[in-house]
Design an enzyme around this catalytic site. Structure first.
Site, PDB file in Angstrom:
ATOM      1  N   LYS A 153       0.749  -1.109   0.100  1.00 17.89           N
ATOM      2  CA  LYS A 153       0.135  -0.084  -0.050  1.00 17.89           C
ATOM      3  C   LYS A 153       0.951   1.436  -0.035  1.00 17.89           C
ATOM      4  O   LYS A 153       0.434   2.067  -0.872  1.00 17.89           O
ATOM      5  CB  LYS A 153      -0.852   0.090   0.993  1.00 17.89           C
ATOM      6  CG  LYS A 153      -1.890  -0.936   1.331  1.00 17.89           C
ATOM      7  CD  LYS A 153      -2.703  -1.293   2.313  1.00 17.89           C
ATOM      8  CE  LYS A 153      -3.870  -2.497   2.187  1.00 17.89           C
ATOM      9  NZ  LYS A 153      -4.441  -2.784   3.624  1.00 17.89           N
TER      10      LYS A 153
ATOM     11  N   GLN B 288      -4.499  -1.342   9.746  1.00 13.31           N
ATOM     12  CA  GLN B 288      -4.265  -2.866   9.249  1.00 13.31           C
ATOM     13  C   GLN B 288      -4.908  -3.855  10.221  1.00 13.31           C
ATOM     14  O   GLN B 288      -4.542  -3.773  11.194  1.00 13.31           O
ATOM     15  CB  GLN B 288      -2.895  -3.166   8.773  1.00 13.31           C
ATOM     16  CG  GLN B 288      -2.956  -4.433   8.066  1.00 13.31           C
ATOM     17  CD  GLN B 288      -3.320  -4.393   6.558  1.00 13.31           C
ATOM     18  OE1 GLN B 288      -3.630  -3.359   5.887  1.00 13.31           O
ATOM     19  NE2 GLN B 288      -3.913  -5.808   6.081  1.00 13.31           N
TER      20      GLN B 288
ATOM     21  N   ASP C 105     -10.716   3.164   4.390  1.00 12.59           N
ATOM     22  CA  ASP C 105     -11.149   1.750   4.518  1.00 12.59           C
ATOM     23  C   ASP C 105     -12.587   1.537   4.444  1.00 12.59           C
ATOM     24  O   ASP C 105     -13.180   0.440   4.234  1.00 12.59           O
ATOM     25  CB  ASP C 105     -10.638   0.861   5.679  1.00 12.59           C
ATOM     26  CG  ASP C 105      -9.357   0.109   5.528  1.00 12.59           C
ATOM     27  OD1 ASP C 105      -9.429  -0.443   4.303  1.00 12.59           O
ATOM     28  OD2 ASP C 105      -8.542   0.044   6.389  1.00 12.59           O
TER      29      ASP C 105
HETATM   30  N1  GUN Z   1      -6.863  -6.760   6.401  1.00 10.95           N
HETATM   31  C1  GUN Z   1      -7.404  -7.469   5.428  1.00 10.95           C
HETATM   32  N2  GUN Z   1      -7.761  -6.535   4.247  1.00 10.95           N
HETATM   33  C2  GUN Z   1      -7.944  -5.366   4.777  1.00 10.95           C
HETATM   34  C3  GUN Z   1      -8.465  -4.277   4.286  1.00 10.95           C
HETATM   35  O1  GUN Z   1      -8.648  -4.064   3.224  1.00 10.95           O
HETATM   36  N3  GUN Z   1      -8.024  -3.166   5.178  1.00 10.95           N
HETATM   37  C4  GUN Z   1      -7.434  -3.372   6.607  1.00 10.95           C
HETATM   38  N4  GUN Z   1      -7.271  -1.881   7.180  1.00 10.95           N
HETATM   39  N5  GUN Z   1      -7.108  -4.340   6.994  1.00 10.95           N
HETATM   40  C5  GUN Z   1      -7.347  -5.441   5.898  1.00 10.95           C
END
Ligand code: GUN
Length: 295
Positions: free
Chosen positions: A54, A98, A121
């Site tokens: 990311k 995350q 998110d």
């Molecule tokens: N863990 C797995 N997928 C995601 C996501 O799209 N965003 C976040 N913050 N954590 C995750």
């Protein structure tokens, strides 16, 4: 005839070019550079690699990104304090914590602490609620990426039988919700299967579009799908290591087994994953524009 491969990597590249053009324009005309803060707690290797990807994508696009890496022992109060700092930081337009978080931290409390205007998110209850009502909001990245993949591949969803395997807050529930909404890319008849579903194959075999987000490597086999079905594989399972120590990945769908039965399929890697990251970049751009009054 083998299935058409839906290349998330290629589609994501196209969308990133669109984002890059907008980033250039807002920088030139408004001096605006979107900022993203990613917060990673602990040393889970999968989470580390997702967050790194990311940040790398943000950096490549010219989005300002700050990675905050915290030990697994970080307290809930400390994490909430850091989220609050990001909420107040005007150079940060998007905040991503995350998931999963270490077990001693209340995930819901942390997500609730994120300013909904920076919730790129789409996990804050305000955004989740707005999404459910079909109102303008930040859409969660993986579900939104799946909708984009289907739309840009020209796959009709209106009236389609969509079966989702998995009911997580991150993928299963929101993607099911988006696909049934009365809008472009929605209008499907949606079934959600989960660990307590009786005779799952009876459902998956009816699917025109099968979305699998169960977290179980290669669980879907050819006999569980209809001939010509579109298969969206959200799973990223680490099933071993190469001689050089690189993780070997497999989806939730047994790719080789279903290849001659499916009509189209997303590969793992190179399917849904790149779309998730790209939707995060687009949400960060949207957050920055909203903060600057440009939307
Ligand atoms: N863990 C797995 N997928 C995601 C996501 O799209 N965003 C976040 N913050 N954590 C995750």
């Amino acid at each position: 005839m083998p299935a058409t491969i839906i290349s998330g990597s290629a589609i994501a590249r196209t969308i990133r070019q669109e984002i890059a053009a907008e980033l250039t324009a807002i920088k030139e005309h408004h001096g605006l550079i979107p900022g993203l803060a990613t917060i990673l707690v602990g040393e889970d290797p999968a989470s580390q690699s997702y967050v790194a990807a990311k940040n790398k994508t943000a950096h490549t696009l010219g989005i300002h990104s700050e990675q905050i890496t915290l030990p697994a022992t970080t307290s809930e109060e400390e994490l909430l304090r850091i989220v609050e700092q990001c909420n107040r930081n005007s150079a940060i337009h998007g905040i991503l914590v995350q998931l999963p978080l270490p077990r001693h931290i209340d995930e819901a409390r942390v997500l609730f602490a994120i300013d909904p205007a920076k919730d790129v998110d789409g996990f804050h209850p305000v955004n989740a609620g707005k999404m459910m009502l079909g109102q303008h909001c930040f859409l969660p990245c993986t579900p939104n990426g799946i909708l984009e993949l289907l739309q840009r591949t020209g796959i009709e969803t209106a009236g389609a039988e969509v079966v989702v395997v998995g009911r997580s807050n991150i993928v299963g529930k929101p993607v099911a919700n988006l696909m049934l909404q009365k809008r472009l890319g929605g209008n499907a008849t949606v079934t959600v299967c989960h660990t307590r579903t009786r005779d799952m194959a009876a459902h998956t075999r009816r699917a025109d579009i099968l979305i699998v987000a169960a977290g179980v490597a290669k669980m879907i086999k050819a006999e569980q799908i209809k001939a010509g079905a579109v298969i969206i594989d959200v799973g990223v399972n680490r099933i071993g290591r190469t001689a050089t120590g690189k993780a070997i990945l497999a989806g939730d769908v047994d790719y080789d087994d279903v290849l001659n039965q499916a009509g189209a399929i997303t590969p793992v890697p190179g399917g849904v994953g790149p779309m998730t990251i790209t939707m995060l970049m687009r949400n960060t751009l949207q957050a920055a524009k909203q903060a600057a009054g440009l939307l």
